[in-house]
Scaffold this motif. Structure first.
Motif, mmCIF file in Angstrom:
data_model
loop_
_atom_site.group_PDB
_atom_site.id
_atom_site.type_symbol
_atom_site.label_atom_id
_atom_site.label_comp_id
_atom_site.label_asym_id
_atom_site.label_seq_id
_atom_site.Cartn_x
_atom_site.Cartn_y
_atom_site.Cartn_z
ATOM 1 N N GLN A 161 48.690 65.360 12.116
ATOM 2 C CA GLN A 161 49.704 64.811 13.003
ATOM 3 C C GLN A 161 49.948 65.611 13.966
ATOM 4 O O GLN A 161 50.476 66.673 13.781
ATOM 5 C CB GLN A 161 50.810 64.476 11.947
ATOM 6 C CG GLN A 161 52.329 63.883 12.750
ATOM 7 C CD GLN A 161 53.347 63.576 11.699
ATOM 8 O OE1 GLN A 161 53.212 64.068 10.573
ATOM 9 N NE2 GLN A 161 54.345 62.997 12.226
ATOM 10 N N PHE A 209 56.013 54.833 11.005
ATOM 11 C CA PHE A 209 54.691 54.683 11.668
ATOM 12 C C PHE A 209 54.441 53.093 11.197
ATOM 13 O O PHE A 209 54.343 52.847 10.224
ATOM 14 C CB PHE A 209 53.679 55.601 10.970
ATOM 15 C CG PHE A 209 53.892 56.925 11.569
ATOM 16 C CD1 PHE A 209 54.780 57.780 10.770
ATOM 17 C CD2 PHE A 209 53.363 57.504 12.808
ATOM 18 C CE1 PHE A 209 54.847 59.173 11.230
ATOM 19 C CE2 PHE A 209 53.531 58.834 13.036
ATOM 20 C CZ PHE A 209 54.347 59.553 12.523
ATOM 21 N N GLY A 257 53.481 62.786 19.262
ATOM 22 C CA GLY A 257 53.141 61.747 20.561
ATOM 23 C C GLY A 257 51.890 61.222 20.147
ATOM 24 O O GLY A 257 51.441 60.338 20.953
ATOM 25 N N LEU A 258 51.005 61.610 19.172
ATOM 26 C CA LEU A 258 50.047 60.976 18.898
ATOM 27 C C LEU A 258 49.681 60.502 17.708
ATOM 28 O O LEU A 258 48.714 59.878 17.077
ATOM 29 C CB LEU A 258 48.762 62.138 18.920
ATOM 30 C CG LEU A 258 48.632 62.862 20.344
ATOM 31 C CD1 LEU A 258 47.503 63.986 20.049
ATOM 32 C CD2 LEU A 258 48.286 61.866 21.373
ATOM 33 N N GLY A 259 50.658 60.423 16.781
ATOM 34 C CA GLY A 259 50.918 59.819 15.444
ATOM 35 C C GLY A 259 50.038 60.668 14.531
ATOM 36 O O GLY A 259 49.642 61.797 14.794
ATOM 37 N N LEU A 260 49.313 60.085 13.584
ATOM 38 C CA LEU A 260 48.212 60.213 12.677
ATOM 39 C C LEU A 260 46.899 60.163 13.162
ATOM 40 O O LEU A 260 46.730 58.961 13.234
ATOM 41 C CB LEU A 260 48.581 59.799 11.357
ATOM 42 C CG LEU A 260 49.464 60.536 10.459
ATOM 43 C CD1 LEU A 260 50.996 60.255 10.900
ATOM 44 C CD2 LEU A 260 49.454 60.372 9.069
ATOM 45 N N TYR A 283 43.973 63.625 7.390
ATOM 46 C CA TYR A 283 44.822 63.246 8.630
ATOM 47 C C TYR A 283 45.313 64.417 9.211
ATOM 48 O O TYR A 283 46.039 65.261 8.430
ATOM 49 C CB TYR A 283 45.872 62.236 8.678
ATOM 50 C CG TYR A 283 45.427 60.835 8.074
ATOM 51 C CD1 TYR A 283 45.581 60.625 6.631
ATOM 52 C CD2 TYR A 283 44.942 59.773 8.958
ATOM 53 C CE1 TYR A 283 45.095 59.370 6.343
ATOM 54 C CE2 TYR A 283 44.726 58.541 8.324
ATOM 55 C CZ TYR A 283 44.812 58.486 7.017
ATOM 56 O OH TYR A 283 44.415 57.110 6.627
ATOM 57 N N PHE A 332 46.677 54.743 12.865
ATOM 58 C CA PHE A 332 48.216 54.730 12.957
ATOM 59 C C PHE A 332 48.807 54.782 14.487
ATOM 60 O O PHE A 332 48.166 55.083 15.426
ATOM 61 C CB PHE A 332 48.811 56.039 12.358
ATOM 62 C CG PHE A 332 48.802 56.114 11.096
ATOM 63 C CD1 PHE A 332 47.455 56.302 10.290
ATOM 64 C CD2 PHE A 332 49.832 55.722 10.382
ATOM 65 C CE1 PHE A 332 47.457 56.343 8.848
ATOM 66 C CE2 PHE A 332 49.682 55.807 8.662
ATOM 67 C CZ PHE A 332 48.782 56.222 7.949
ATOM 68 N N GLY A 333 50.137 54.131 14.525
ATOM 69 C CA GLY A 333 50.765 54.189 15.944
ATOM 70 C C GLY A 333 51.117 55.644 16.128
ATOM 71 O O GLY A 333 51.182 56.467 15.411
ATOM 72 N N ALA A 334 51.668 55.722 17.300
ATOM 73 C CA ALA A 334 52.328 57.211 17.504
ATOM 74 C C ALA A 334 53.608 57.684 16.907
ATOM 75 O O ALA A 334 53.881 58.655 16.954
ATOM 76 C CB ALA A 334 52.416 57.600 19.107
#
Lengths: 115, 115
Positions: free
Chosen positions: A37, B90, A40-43, A35, B105-107
């Motif tokens: 990171q 998250f 503001g975008l998460g993973l 992933y 995932f969410g942000a």
């Protein structure tokens, strides 16, 4: 100790210089994933592997390669890094890839800066 | 396509007060839902998950989450917040194997607990 390890933890490089981030797990997990990171975008998932020699693209695979020759290792390769690949990268693993309800175990992260 | 929304970038709460971190999702089939926590300069740690059964699931460090199928939500809760709970949280969703293998995932939501 059961863990996911990543190396290096920090890396500053220049555009176009090939690099590899290693990931290794000692839990005999089948499933491994990379992933990135970003604030503001998460993973976001880059690539994942259901088992040895089985890999598949995630949501943001462009500019990355992976391989899974051994169960424990899942290196992330950037053939020609660009500044937009500056990010925090995490490797993760989980047991039994056919069991989607297994939680993932994460490595400590690799902070990559591409100048 | 599956997605996760964490509507609050940051949640502030006083120590000793109850806390809620919100999560809503969109996925095909019956989802597997997860909460992870990230402390500064660390990888993600698993907190809890919902697979099936009781809608209220309990996890690590006194956290719990309530699955609400009609509202497609999976809010994280804790009855009494601690300063040490301050971290980045998250929410993540994974569909049943029939619908894919990706964990989305969410942000993320920053939780700040003040003494």
């Amino acid at each position: 100790e059961a863990q996911v390890t990543q190396n290096p933890r920090y890396l500053i490089t220049v555009t176009g210089k090939k690099l590899t981030v290693t990931c290794s797990q000692n839990m005999n997990h089948e499933y491994m994933s990379w992933y990135r990171q970003d604030p503001g975008l998460g993973l976001r998932q880059i690539y994942y592997s259901m088992n040895v020699e089985v890999t598949d693209k995630g949501d943001v695979p462009e500019g990355y390669k992976v391989s899974r020759k051994e169960k424990r290792n899942f290196p992330l390769i950037l053939e020609s890094p660009s500044p937009n690949q500056t990010s925090l990268y995490f490797c993760a693993s989980s047991p039994a890839s056919d069991r989607s309800y297994n939680e993932q175990f994460f490595g400590p992260g690799t902070r990559l800066t591409v100048l | 396509a599956q997605s996760v929304a964490q509507p609050e970038d940051q949640v502030n709460v006083a120590e000793g007060n109850p806390l809620t971190v919100k999560c809503t999702y969109s996925v095909s089939g019956n989802p597997y839902l997860f909460w992870y926590v990230q402390y500064p300069n660390r990888g993600l740690q698993f907190l809890l998950k919902y697979i099936t059964g009781d809608n209220l699931v309990k996890g690590s460090y006194g956290f719990e989450a309530e699955f609400n199928k009609s509202q497609t939500s999976f809010h994280l809760k804790k009855p009494s917040a601690l300063v040490s709970d301050s971290a980045l949280y998250f929410c993540a969703v994974r569909p049943p194997p029939l619908y894919g293998n990706k964990l989305v995932f969410g942000a993320g939501t920053i939780l700040r607990v003040k003494s």
